[in-house]
Design a protein around this motif. Sequence first.
Motif, short mmCIF file in Angstrom:
data_model
loop_
_atom_site.label_atom_id
_atom_site.label_comp_id
_atom_site.label_asym_id
_atom_site.label_seq_id
_atom_site.Cartn_x
_atom_site.Cartn_y
_atom_site.Cartn_z
N GLU A 27 0.94 -1.10 0.22
CA GLU A 27 0.40 0.28 -0.28
C GLU A 27 1.00 0.80 -0.02
O GLU A 27 1.93 1.72 0.53
N LEU A 28 0.24 2.04 -0.85
CA LEU A 28 1.55 3.36 -0.82
C LEU A 28 0.83 4.28 -1.33
O LEU A 28 -0.79 4.32 -1.42
N PRO A 29 1.07 5.75 -0.75
CA PRO A 29 0.78 6.82 -1.08
C PRO A 29 0.52 7.72 -2.47
O PRO A 29 0.89 6.67 -3.07
N LEU A 30 -0.66 7.72 -2.96
CA LEU A 30 -1.12 8.55 -4.17
C LEU A 30 -0.09 9.28 -4.52
O LEU A 30 0.43 10.26 -4.06
N PRO A 31 0.10 8.76 -6.17
CA PRO A 31 1.03 10.11 -6.86
C PRO A 31 1.11 11.41 -6.81
O PRO A 31 0.25 11.90 -6.73
N GLU A 32 1.98 12.18 -6.60
CA GLU A 32 2.00 12.89 -6.28
C GLU A 32 1.88 13.98 -7.89
O GLU A 32 3.10 13.23 -8.20
N LEU A 33 1.04 14.54 -8.33
CA LEU A 33 1.14 15.60 -10.24
C LEU A 33 2.23 16.18 -9.66
O LEU A 33 2.47 17.52 -9.44
N ARG A 34 3.11 16.39 -11.26
CA ARG A 34 3.81 17.09 -11.59
C ARG A 34 2.48 17.90 -12.36
O ARG A 34 2.12 17.35 -12.49
N PRO A 35 3.54 19.49 -12.75
CA PRO A 35 2.55 20.26 -13.74
C PRO A 35 2.22 19.98 -15.20
O PRO A 35 0.73 19.66 -15.41
#
Length: 338
Positions: free
Chosen positions: A29-37
């Motif tokens: 279980e991992l954090p949801l990916p953070e989006l780049r612009p």
Amino acid sequence: MTSLPKTMHAVAATGSVPLDDERALLDVELPLPELRPRDVLVEVAAVSVNPVDVKTRGRRAADAPPFVLGYDAAGTVVAVGSEVSLFAPGDEVFHAGVITRQGTNAEFHAVDERLVGRKPSTLSMAEAAAMPLTTITAWESLFDRFGLRADSTGTLLALAGAGGVGSILTQLARQLTGVTVITTASRPETQDWSRRMGAHHVVDHHGDLAASVLELAPGGVDRVFTPSTTGRVPLFAEIVRPFGSIVAIDEDPDMDLRVLKGKSIAWLWESMFTRGVYETPDMVGQHDLLNAAADLFDDGTLVTTLTHEISGLDAAGLREAHAIVASGRSIGKVVVAR
């Protein structure tokens, strides 16, 4: 739109242990990916396994931190970065991502929109997931590295014609150029598959390959595409005509290219990750390429190379897929779908 979760299920590769060891690929279980612009967040419906997945997993050090592999996916965009202009939530897409970022073997995958294409509407998610990496590799090899065009002629030898890249490269060369396509395959079923993909001629690479090729092209072939280079450079020097060219997608650390010099044979590398890793000025070319391919799938010019679909996008399903690809006897592409 329903709010997104903060975490997601993923499958992580751990240290380099045998594939039948449950630690080789683990459900995590991992954090949801953070989006780049320029990123889109894709809810993944299906992924495929390529030789690069198997090689990357096998090369990881025993103490390496877990890492999510996967370089093919089809799914639906659920969120977009602040500078995204090519896609919107709800769009169905297919893509291959980039080797320097977290892979596609997860519920959600963040990827630069310039590496993403619209999913062919006539293909299922699994059928579409089979295609991005191999299509990009084949397309760039044929049209960027070799410089082929619709009116190109001459001969092209494609090694491993029944493999993932060979299967789509054969289709592209047969349908979009005028070259004569010769492929290699050793088993009756792989030879039949390669002919179905469009090969004009199929030769057995377990036999006298040089003699078989030179019988079809007495002056030597104009071009060779190789995903299997080890020990074959002297063979290429023999069967490629003067001023011919070779595109390779693998590497032999012991190869000596000097044997190609006498014929002025060009050696060219292809890596479909180059645009994404280096964010080249023409990075959006992969988006354009995948959209063009989607049109060709939808009008029937190209067909999916999916041959084996596994249900269950989890560690067990991916271990099964990795084993099939690692066997070296698979035909076309292996896909794992939800």
